[in-house]
Motif scaffolding. Structure first.
Motif, PDB file in Angstrom:
ATOM      1  N   PRO A   1      11.856  18.000   5.310  1.00  0.00           N
ATOM      2  CA  PRO A   1      13.137  18.406   6.284  1.00  0.00           C
ATOM      3  C   PRO A   1      12.744  20.271   6.274  1.00  0.00           C
ATOM      4  N   LEU A   2      12.897  20.531   7.218  1.00  0.00           N
ATOM      5  CA  LEU A   2      12.806  21.903   7.694  1.00  0.00           C
ATOM      6  C   LEU A   2      14.091  22.574   7.787  1.00  0.00           C
ATOM      7  N   THR A   3      14.493  23.708   7.069  1.00  0.00           N
ATOM      8  CA  THR A   3      15.670  24.361   7.007  1.00  0.00           C
ATOM      9  C   THR A   3      15.733  25.390   8.099  1.00  0.00           C
ATOM     10  N   ASP A   4      16.930  25.965   8.505  1.00  0.00           N
ATOM     11  CA  ASP A   4      17.081  26.901   9.505  1.00  0.00           C
ATOM     12  C   ASP A   4      16.094  28.100   9.236  1.00  0.00           C
ATOM     13  N   GLN A   5      16.335  28.586   7.994  1.00  0.00           N
ATOM     14  CA  GLN A   5      15.333  29.697   7.735  1.00  0.00           C
ATOM     15  C   GLN A   5      13.733  29.472   7.988  1.00  0.00           C
ATOM     16  N   ALA A   6      13.355  28.098   7.682  1.00  0.00           N
ATOM     17  CA  ALA A   6      11.720  27.892   7.811  1.00  0.00           C
ATOM     18  C   ALA A   6      11.519  27.866   9.302  1.00  0.00           C
ATOM     19  N   ILE A   7      12.569  27.088  10.132  1.00  0.00           N
ATOM     20  CA  ILE A   7      12.225  26.994  11.525  1.00  0.00           C
ATOM     21  C   ILE A   7      12.378  28.384  12.312  1.00  0.00           C
ATOM     22  N   ALA A   8      13.243  29.225  11.682  1.00  0.00           N
ATOM     23  CA  ALA A   8      13.268  30.766  12.598  1.00  0.00           C
ATOM     24  C   ALA A   8      11.794  31.550  12.151  1.00  0.00           C
ATOM     25  N   ILE A   9      11.414  31.356  10.994  1.00  0.00           N
ATOM     26  CA  ILE A   9       9.934  32.109  10.525  1.00  0.00           C
ATOM     27  C   ILE A   9       8.949  31.406  11.676  1.00  0.00           C
ATOM     28  N   ILE A  10       8.668  29.972  11.564  1.00  0.00           N
ATOM     29  CA  ILE A  10       7.933  29.257  12.340  1.00  0.00           C
ATOM     30  C   ILE A  10       7.920  29.735  14.048  1.00  0.00           C
ATOM     31  N   LYS A  11       8.846  29.802  14.489  1.00  0.00           N
ATOM     32  CA  LYS A  11       9.292  30.130  15.839  1.00  0.00           C
ATOM     33  C   LYS A  11       8.712  31.514  16.139  1.00  0.00           C
ATOM     34  N   THR A  12       8.404  32.483  14.943  1.00  0.00           N
ATOM     35  CA  THR A  12       8.019  33.760  15.411  1.00  0.00           C
ATOM     36  C   THR A  12       6.745  33.674  15.573  1.00  0.00           C
ATOM     37  N   MET A  13       5.934  32.587  15.108  1.00  0.00           N
ATOM     38  CA  MET A  13       4.448  32.528  15.253  1.00  0.00           C
ATOM     39  C   MET A  13       4.027  32.420  16.613  1.00  0.00           C
ATOM     40  N   PRO A  14       2.991  32.887  17.176  1.00  0.00           N
ATOM     41  CA  PRO A  14       2.698  32.608  18.550  1.00  0.00           C
ATOM     42  C   PRO A  14       1.612  31.612  18.442  1.00  0.00           C
ATOM     43  N   ARG A  15       1.539  30.828  19.343  1.00  0.00           N
ATOM     44  CA  ARG A  15       0.868  29.603  19.506  1.00  0.00           C
ATOM     45  C   ARG A  15      -0.652  29.909  20.063  1.00  0.00           C
ATOM     46  N   LEU A  16      -1.557  30.059  18.844  1.00  0.00           N
ATOM     47  CA  LEU A  16      -2.781  30.606  19.211  1.00  0.00           C
ATOM     48  C   LEU A  16      -3.944  29.272  19.192  1.00  0.00           C
ATOM     49  N   GLY A  17      -3.357  28.163  18.824  1.00  0.00           N
ATOM     50  CA  GLY A  17      -4.314  27.183  18.651  1.00  0.00           C
ATOM     51  C   GLY A  17      -3.622  25.980  18.010  1.00  0.00           C
ATOM     52  N   ARG A  18      -4.478  25.288  17.121  1.00  0.00           N
ATOM     53  CA  ARG A  18      -3.959  24.352  16.601  1.00  0.00           C
ATOM     54  C   ARG A  18      -3.221  24.463  15.156  1.00  0.00           C
ATOM     55  N   TYR A  19      -3.443  25.581  14.712  1.00  0.00           N
ATOM     56  CA  TYR A  19      -2.757  25.933  13.144  1.00  0.00           C
ATOM     57  C   TYR A  19      -1.630  26.665  13.417  1.00  0.00           C
ATOM     58  N   VAL A  20      -0.605  26.783  12.755  1.00  0.00           N
ATOM     59  CA  VAL A  20       0.649  27.452  12.862  1.00  0.00           C
ATOM     60  C   VAL A  20       0.459  28.942  12.006  1.00  0.00           C
ATOM     61  N   PHE A  21      -0.491  28.914  11.248  1.00  0.00           N
ATOM     62  CA  PHE A  21      -0.718  30.195  10.464  1.00  0.00           C
ATOM     63  C   PHE A  21      -2.126  30.341  10.604  1.00  0.00           C
ATOM     64  N   PRO A  22      -2.964  30.612  11.545  1.00  0.00           N
ATOM     65  CA  PRO A  22      -4.140  30.939  11.613  1.00  0.00           C
ATOM     66  C   PRO A  22      -4.851  32.021  10.846  1.00  0.00           C
ATOM     67  N   SER A  23      -5.849  32.174  10.432  1.00  0.00           N
ATOM     68  CA  SER A  23      -6.341  33.622   9.547  1.00  0.00           C
ATOM     69  C   SER A  23      -6.682  34.535  10.436  1.00  0.00           C
ATOM     70  N   ASP A  24      -5.926  35.687  10.167  1.00  0.00           N
ATOM     71  CA  ASP A  24      -6.111  37.036  10.973  1.00  0.00           C
ATOM     72  C   ASP A  24      -7.398  37.685  10.586  1.00  0.00           C
ATOM     73  N   HIS A  25      -8.236  36.974   9.757  1.00  0.00           N
ATOM     74  CA  HIS A  25      -9.492  37.812   9.040  1.00  0.00           C
ATOM     75  C   HIS A  25     -10.735  37.000   9.618  1.00  0.00           C
ATOM     76  N   THR A  26     -10.587  35.916  10.607  1.00  0.00           N
ATOM     77  CA  THR A  26     -11.741  35.301  11.087  1.00  0.00           C
ATOM     78  C   THR A  26     -11.702  35.531  12.735  1.00  0.00           C
ATOM     79  N   VAL A  27     -13.031  35.317  13.248  1.00  0.00           N
ATOM     80  CA  VAL A  27     -12.992  35.427  14.625  1.00  0.00           C
ATOM     81  C   VAL A  27     -12.448  34.216  15.239  1.00  0.00           C
TER      82      VAL A  27
END
Length: 396
Positions: A283-309
């Motif tokens: 179950p996702l809380t309001d706090q978790a959903i709010a953070i997830i929605k701030t993430m740009p959709r860059l591909g498959r993963y919600v939290f892609p590494s910003d240290h890899t090409v």
């Protein structure tokens, strides 16, 4: 009546007996093959052709065929080895341990965690002394020598490697590429020469944060602008394991139902080998959903590494290092301990033990109890997760 050398080239088509189960098979086209007739370990009569008759290179003469038949009889009588198995082993005598490992491990990884193939590759690298040995020649001494170098250094990993060696050699036996007991088996074998990996690995639990300080950790993470900090925040709010939150995908999230469905292959706990791994609904809380929605959709993963090409998830240590930068000595798994202690001490809600364990995706009860208990307790878990979210990250 036994055969003689002059008959080998002159006998007419048919099966001609020599002695001790040896036969000369002459076909209509003139081809001549040596065969061995015997009663197998299953009690059934069988025939096995094992060589071409003749004096040329690659062929066996009468005396050589008799020697081979004698070897088959002795192996069958003394060791219970089926001659057909023995012949296959001889035909594949050059197959090495590493060759058989590399030929099979990918098929065994199908349907498992994405990192499983890498784990098999690491295990093979950990036992270089076995690589060039043939499957049949490997014995307990070889396995012991290969494992003792890593058994005390990393016991849990070493035991997993032992299990993989055991599987490779079991498969080789099924494919008739080796005979005898498995030299990598634990019970009745390596158990007597190695200390249990679990005993060697006895240590303190994962570093955790006293739950009273969890809100302070979340406040520090909120001031960290990096993606990994967002990943850790949602991991804390969902009390997910490191690999589960790192591999969170957009397709797993249902914003309308406010849930995150973790596929069974990503979960640590699997069902029986004959069943499919069970999915886990979070179950996702309001706090978790709010953070997830701030993430740009860059591909498959919600939290892609910003240290890899390439678009890839974070490595496990990235999350721990993020917590350390926030000034806390803890791991993602340790945060799960913080949640469990908070839930146990919470007098206001008085959460049931089963609810807290389900939140952590732990098994509850014995096999019989689990067979009747099919509810995922999603409503009760949502109440617990919302209370936890409001504790660690109070609404604005």
């Amino acid at each position: 009546m036994m055969l003689n050398a002059s008959q080998i080239k002159s006998l007419q088509p048919g099966a001609h007996a020599d002695a001790g189960g040896l036969y000369l098979i002459v076909r209509d086209n003139g081809a001549r093959r040596w065969a061995f007739r015997f009663t197998g370990t299953d009690g059934k009569r069988a025939q096995m052709e094992f060589a071409t008759a003749g004096d040329k290179e690659g062929q066996l003469s009468l005396s050589e065929a008799r020697d081979q038949a004698r070897a088959y009889r002795l192996a069958l009588k003394k060791d219970g080895i089926d001659p057909r198995h023995k012949k296959r082993i001889e035909d594949n005598a050059s197959t090495t341990f590493a060759e058989h490992w590399n030929a099979n491990y990918k098929a065994w990884c199908v349907g498992k965690h994405p990192d499983e193939e890498k784990a098999w590759q690491r295990s093979l690298r950990d036992v270089p002394s076995l690589h060039k040995l043939t499957l049949q020649e490997i014995d307990t001494t070889h396995v012991k020598k290969a494992l003792e170098k890593i058994w005390h250094e990393k016991p849990i990993t070493a035991n997993r490697t032992r299990g993989r060696i055991e599987k490779v050699l079991d498969a080789a036996k099924v494919e008739r590429l080796r005979t005898g007991d498995n030299p990598a088996s634990w019970r009745g074998n390596l158990k007597f020469v190695f200390t249990s990996a679990r005993k060697l690995n006895k240590k303190k639990g994962h570093a955790s944060v006293p739950y009273a300080k969890a809100p302070s950790l979340m406040a520090e993470l909120n001031d960290d602008p990096t993606r990994v900090a967002r990943c850790v925040e949602v991991g804390i709010l969902t009390v997910a394991r490191s690999q589960e939150i790192r591999l969170m995908e957009w397709t797993e999230i249902d914003f309308k139902k406010r849930t995150w469905l973790i596929p069974g292959e990503k979960m640590k706990i699997k069902e029986d080998a004959e069943q499919k791994p069970r999915d886990h609904l979070v179950p996702l809380t309001d706090q978790a959903i709010a953070i997830i929605k701030t993430m740009p959709r860059l591909g498959r993963y919600v939290f892609p590494s910003d240290h890899t090409v390439e678009h890839q998830p974070f490595f496990p240590n990235a999350l721990t290092n993020c917590i350390k930068r926030a000034g806390f000595d803890a791991t993602m798994h340790g945060i799960r301990t913080s949640f469990r202690n908070w839930g146990a001490d919470n007098e206001k809600h008085n959460f049931r033990r089963e609810v807290l364990e389900f939140c952590l995706a732990h098994r509850v009860g014995d096999e019989a109890e689990r067979s009747y208990w099919t509810s995922d307790m999603i409503k009760r878990r949502r109440i617990a997760m919302e209370a936890w979210a409001n504790f660690v990250k109070p609404p604005d």
